[in-house]
Structures are given as structure tokens and as C-alpha cells.
Design an enzyme around this catalytic site. Structure first.
Site, PDB file in Angstrom:
ATOM      1  N   TYR A  69      -2.123   9.762  -5.993  1.00  0.00           N
ATOM      2  CA  TYR A  69      -2.653   8.585  -6.562  1.00  0.00           C
ATOM      3  C   TYR A  69      -3.188   7.415  -5.645  1.00  0.00           C
ATOM      4  O   TYR A  69      -4.081   6.972  -5.793  1.00  0.00           O
ATOM      5  CB  TYR A  69      -1.396   7.990  -7.351  1.00  0.00           C
ATOM      6  CG  TYR A  69      -1.677   6.667  -8.157  1.00  0.00           C
ATOM      7  CD1 TYR A  69      -2.921   6.509  -9.028  1.00  0.00           C
ATOM      8  CD2 TYR A  69      -1.387   5.466  -7.647  1.00  0.00           C
ATOM      9  CE1 TYR A  69      -3.306   5.245  -9.558  1.00  0.00           C
ATOM     10  CE2 TYR A  69      -1.784   4.040  -8.202  1.00  0.00           C
ATOM     11  CZ  TYR A  69      -2.694   4.167  -9.126  1.00  0.00           C
ATOM     12  OH  TYR A  69      -3.232   2.758  -9.815  1.00  0.00           O
ATOM     13  N   ASN A  99       2.892  -1.798   6.591  1.00  0.00           N
ATOM     14  CA  ASN A  99       2.501  -1.308   5.068  1.00  0.00           C
ATOM     15  C   ASN A  99       3.862  -0.520   5.268  1.00  0.00           C
ATOM     16  O   ASN A  99       4.026   0.486   6.131  1.00  0.00           O
ATOM     17  CB  ASN A  99       1.571  -0.186   5.212  1.00  0.00           C
ATOM     18  CG  ASN A  99       1.593   0.732   4.186  1.00  0.00           C
ATOM     19  OD1 ASN A  99       2.066   0.320   3.014  1.00  0.00           O
ATOM     20  ND2 ASN A  99       0.745   2.014   4.247  1.00  0.00           N
ATOM     21  N   GLY A 100       4.871  -0.712   4.011  1.00  0.00           N
ATOM     22  CA  GLY A 100       5.786   0.402   3.931  1.00  0.00           C
ATOM     23  C   GLY A 100       6.991  -0.567   3.286  1.00  0.00           C
ATOM     24  O   GLY A 100       6.930  -1.536   2.833  1.00  0.00           O
ATOM     25  N   CYS A 160       0.555  -2.273   0.421  1.00  0.00           N
ATOM     26  CA  CYS A 160      -0.121  -2.848   1.476  1.00  0.00           C
ATOM     27  C   CYS A 160      -1.050  -1.809   2.067  1.00  0.00           C
ATOM     28  O   CYS A 160      -1.295  -0.545   2.167  1.00  0.00           O
ATOM     29  CB  CYS A 160       0.458  -3.458   2.742  1.00  0.00           C
ATOM     30  SG  CYS A 160       1.793  -4.343   2.038  1.00  0.00           S
ATOM     31  N   GLY A 168      -3.765  -3.120  -1.988  1.00  0.00           N
ATOM     32  CA  GLY A 168      -2.870  -4.278  -2.391  1.00  0.00           C
ATOM     33  C   GLY A 168      -3.996  -5.170  -2.632  1.00  0.00           C
ATOM     34  O   GLY A 168      -5.144  -5.597  -1.958  1.00  0.00           O
TER      35      GLY A 168
END
Length: 497
Positions: free
Chosen positions: A268, A128-129, A27, A53
Site C-alpha cells: 500500500y 520516519n518510523g 512520514c 504524510g
């Protein structure tokens, strides 16, 4: 944010989709306070964070009287363009979310921001996570009578806030996140405040920016660039920030927090034009390539990146060695899903629909391919075969990160250990499986050097690097309970779209 479910599906497509074998972060989050038409800026911020995402997106806003939410499956550009989003989502406070789920269905009830009516009023939350004890907390809450409407671990936090009815809202929020573990960055909003929070190790990123008199929270600085905002600082590890009409207040949720950000943001995830931890992601990736050339030299004629994530490292490798850098793999930007492929011959042609070899840069040459990482190795093998078919005399392969030997549990979509190539084979076996003349990886020490960091401290690592080292910074409670058989399977509703 993740679904609390498991899966091991692999894309069966015959195309060379260079994202097929990439690990994906789940996310991106964005929030803004104090700006009229806040939802429009949120939509722009989500555009900039689209790489984090692509399965779903959502925005919530508050106009002084009402909350507004809009959530969709698909890309931001397919859902929040055309008519000004602020016409549908008015207000001066807004949060947004891009979603990629690790497993299970991508259905509307899991799309964020999640909204709930609490005793103190409306509350929207995006995440997010991944919470590594979400199973355990959820089972306890269900036993106490809680009713869950999604399979998202984000909803666990909302229930924890709701159950504590006394105290100021921010105190209840802090109390809730102290009960969860893992890697996370939250953005939330009430009627009068924007809230940001980061886990006690700062594994997942969250930053503060400003445009005019308005404050912004976002996963990356590229979202600030999109709307002309100025970067102020990162939210500290274990910190909760509250933004309201009086400005910014900071709360320490975890007094003994140790900043240990995820190193894969540099390998990345982050956009190359973002600044993370005060460092240019692009420059760090070039340094990875330089160090890779020093550690794993190759006598070749040309350096070719695996697009697009291998480009900076390949440039660094080329500059370090003086070997020419060329675009030997060309991407077709206009191909979506492949059309129907009725025969094997036509299906084989589908290999060249998304990416094709630039024969003039390859034929008769000794080629070195540079990619950011190797996960399963399935796509790497297809790429090697494509380069050989274009007439390469030799094909060598280099990974600008160390071998990935351990799965992630902090918000990265990664295969289980039995699917990770480097976790199951030594260098010689991997070289044979990828059908290359030589194979090399950046060392962990080299990765830290590229980051400009001191030598890795084994007792207190400077980064979250468990994918390479197996050194997880937090307890993995749900994983361990599942392995021991303690955790019961939750029921999941299958929705038909």
C-alpha cells in the site's frame, strides 16, 4: 516519527472517503547535500512524497553561516509554493519531512525537522518510523533532568546525542541510535554533513540518489524522479551514511543486521511508480492480483478496483482470468471537506460527493471488487452498499493482501487489535458483515510469491510481515511496559491553534 501518546478515534464522516479506513504511514523524509538552492529541491522531493504524510511538512537548511527552518501544518503545495523556498531557506544542505501522526495533536512543536543547538553546533533531524522503547528512554532521561519540548519520539534521539559530549559527532549519533529499537529511517544535518540511518532490520526505507555532483537521501525513488536524480542504492539495514564535501562514508551501526523490510511498502504505502528493493511496486501489485485470482477465483462479469490503491491488483486479477476490468467507482478529485449538511437527507447525499458508482458498468452484473487490504471493514461495507445500489446482481470482494490480524508498532497508523476486522472474525462472519456474496484474501505464501521471494522462512522471515503473522522482528518494550502497568503516563501540553 510518532507522537508518544495513544488514541482510538475513527472518522465519523458519512462520506465514502476511501482513505478513511486505510492504514497510514507516518512520514516521508528527504535530504540533499552540495546543491545551491537545496531547499527548493527538497520542496519538490517532499511533493513527490506527499502520500506518506499530509498533516504537516517542514524544511531545514544551512547556508554556511546560519541554519534556517520553516515548518507548517498542512500540505507541501500549500506552504512551499509561490516564492522560491530557497529565498527563505538558503543554503547548500537541506532536509525535509512530511508528517502523519498516529495520535494526539498535530501541532507545530511536533512538526519536523526538529532543530537543536548541541555542544558541537546546530543539528536538525527528521524521522520516519517509530521507536519502540521511546517511553522507557524518555522516562529515564526526564529523571536525569532532561527537558522535552515535543511529544515526538524523534526528540529522544537528540537528547541521547546531547548527553554524550565526547567523541566525533557521528560517533555520538551512532551511539544514540544503538540505544533505540524499532523501525526507523533518519535524515539529519549539521553544518558540514548530511546523515542518513536505517534501523537494524531495514524496516523503514531510505535510499541514496545523485543529481549532478550532489547526493540525495529519500524515502522513495519517486522523489528522485521528481528532480531528475539518479538512484544509486538503498541504505543498508543497520547502516549510517555520512555525506559531506569528501563524498559518502559508511558506518556499520549494527554489525549483525538482517535486512527485513516492511512488506506493506509494496501492499500500500509506496507510490506505484517507485522502485523498492530493486522491484517495481506497480508490477509487484499486479502479481498480487494474479496470485489472488489463482487462490480465490470468482465467477463474475466484471473486475472493479477500489480506487486508487486497488487498481494494479485488479488489473492483475483481470489479466489472469480474462474477466473485463472496468472503472466502476469514479472519484471526484475536486472535493475537499464536505459543505455543511443540515438534514439527514443532505447528509446521505454526501456519500456520493467523493466517490460514486459508474452505473453503466455495474447494473445487472456480477461484480468483483478488488482492494489492497481490509482494515476495519467500515469503508468496505459502504462501498459494497454503493455498488448494490447501482444495480449489481452480485457483489464479491477480494483483498490483495492477507488478513490483517495484528497491529503495527513501527510507524504505521493502525487500529488496535480489537478494531481489526480479521483479528476478531472468521471468513464466514466477515463475509456476512461486509454484505458480500463471497470474500477472499491473498495468502501469506501468495504475497511472498508476488514479491519474487523464496517461501517464507519462519525462523528468519525475509520481510517484516507482523501485521499478517504476528511475528514482530524487535522487542516491543513500551507496549509490554504499558500492558504491565510499569510505564507512567507522561504529561502532554494541549495547544490551542
Amino acid at each position: 516519527m510518532t507522537d508518544i501518546s495513544t488514541s482510538g478515534l475513527i472518522n465519523p464522516s458519512c462520506e465514502i472517503d476511501l482513505n478513511e479506513d486505510k492504514i497510514r504511514e507516518e512520514c516521508g523524509v528527504f535530504g540533499i547535500f552540495g546543491m545551491e538552492n537545496a531547499a527548493s529541491l527538497t520542496a519538490l522531493g517532499l511533493h513527490a512524497l506527499q502520500h506518506r504524510g499530509q498533516e504537516a511538512c517542514g524544511i531545514a537548511s544551512y547556508d554556511g553561516k546560519k541554519f534556517h527552518t520553516e515548518r507548517h501544518l498542512g500540505l507541501v503545495g500549500d506552504n512551499f509554493t509561490g516564492e522560491d523556498p530557497s529565498e527563505r531557506l538558503p543554503g547548500h544542505i537541506s532536509i525535509g519531512h512530511n508528517r502523519y501522526s498516529t495520535a494526539g495533536q498535530t501541532v507545530l512543536r511536533n512538526v519536523q525537522p526538529l532543530f537543536s543547538e548541541l555542544h558541537s553546533g546546530g543539528f536538525a533531524l527528521a524521522h520516519n518510523g517509530h521507536i519502540t522503547n521511546a517511553y522507557a528512554i524518555r522516562e529515564h532521561l526526564v529523571e536525569k533532568g532532561a527537558l522535552f519540548q515535543s511529544t515526538s519520539d524523534t526528540e529522544v534521539v537528540i537528547h541521547l546525542i546531547a548527553r554524550k559530549k565526547s567523541g566525533e559527532f557521528i560517533d555520538r549519533f551512532v551511539n544514540a541510535i544503538r540505544q533505540v529499537d524499532g523501525g526507523y529511517a533518519f535524515v539529519g544535518m549539521t553544518e558540514d554533513m548530511l546523515i542518513g540511518a536505517r534501523d537494524r532490520f531495514g524496516i523503514r526505507p531510505l535510499l541514496i540518489g545523485r543529481v549532478g555532483d550532489s547526493y540525495i537521501l529519500a524515502s522513495e525513488t519517486c522523489a528522485f524522479d521528481m528532480i531528475g536524480a539518479t538512484f544509486i542504492r538503498e541504505v543498508d539495514a543497520g547502516e549510517v551514511v555520512v555525506i559531506n564535501a569528501d563524498g559518502i562514508r559508511s558506518f556499520t551501526a549494527f554489525p549483525n543486521a538482517q535486512c527485513r523490510p516492511c512488506i506493506f511498502e509494496f501492499v500500500y504505502f509506496a507510490r506505484p511508480d517507485s522502485i523498492v528493493g530493486g522491484k517495481s511496486v506497480y508490477e509487484v501489485r499486479k502479481r498480487m492480483g494474479r496470485r489472488l485470482a489463482q487462490e480465490t477465483p470468482a465467477d463474475v462479469d466484471v473486475i472493479i478496483p477500489v480506487p486508487d490503491s486497488g487498481v494494479p491488483a485488479a488489473l492483475g486479477y483481470s489479466q489472469e482470468t480474462g474477466t473485463p476490468f472496468e472503472l466502476g467507482i469514479i472519484r471526484n478529485h475536486y472535493v475537499g471537506r464536505t459543505f455543511i449538511q443540515p438534514t439527514q437527507q443532505i447528509r446521505d447525499m454526501g456519500v456520493r460527493l467523493k466517490h460514486s458508482a459508474n452505473r453503466s458498468m455495474i447494473e445487472g452484473k456480477r461484480v468483483l471488487l478488488v482492494d489492497d487490504s481490509i482494515v476495519r471493514g467500515t469503508t468496505s461495507t459502504k462501498i459494497v452498499r454503493m455498488i448494490k445500489a447501482a444495480g449489481a446482481k452480485e457483489v464479491h470482494f477480494r483483498s490483495a493482501s492477507p488478513p490483517i490480524k495484528h497491529p503495527d508498532h513501527y510507524g504505521i497508523d493502525m487500529p488496535t487489535k480489537d478494531k481489526l476486522l480479521a483479528a476478531n472474525y472468521d471468513l464466514k462472519a466477515m463475509t456476512e458483515m461486509l454484505e458480500v456474496d463471497s470474500l477472499g484474501f491473498l495468502s501469506v505464501e501468495g504475497l511472498y510469491w508476488a514479491m519474487g521471494a523464496e517461501k517464507r522462512n519462519a525462523d528468519a522471515p525475509q520481510f517484516t510481515d507482523h501485521c499478517f503473522t504476528g511475528d514482530y522482528p524487535t522487542p516491543l518494550i513500551d507496549r509490554d511496559r504499558e500492558a504491565s502497568g510499569e510505564s507512567k503516563q507522561l504529561s502532554f501540553l494541549v495547544e490551542v491553534a
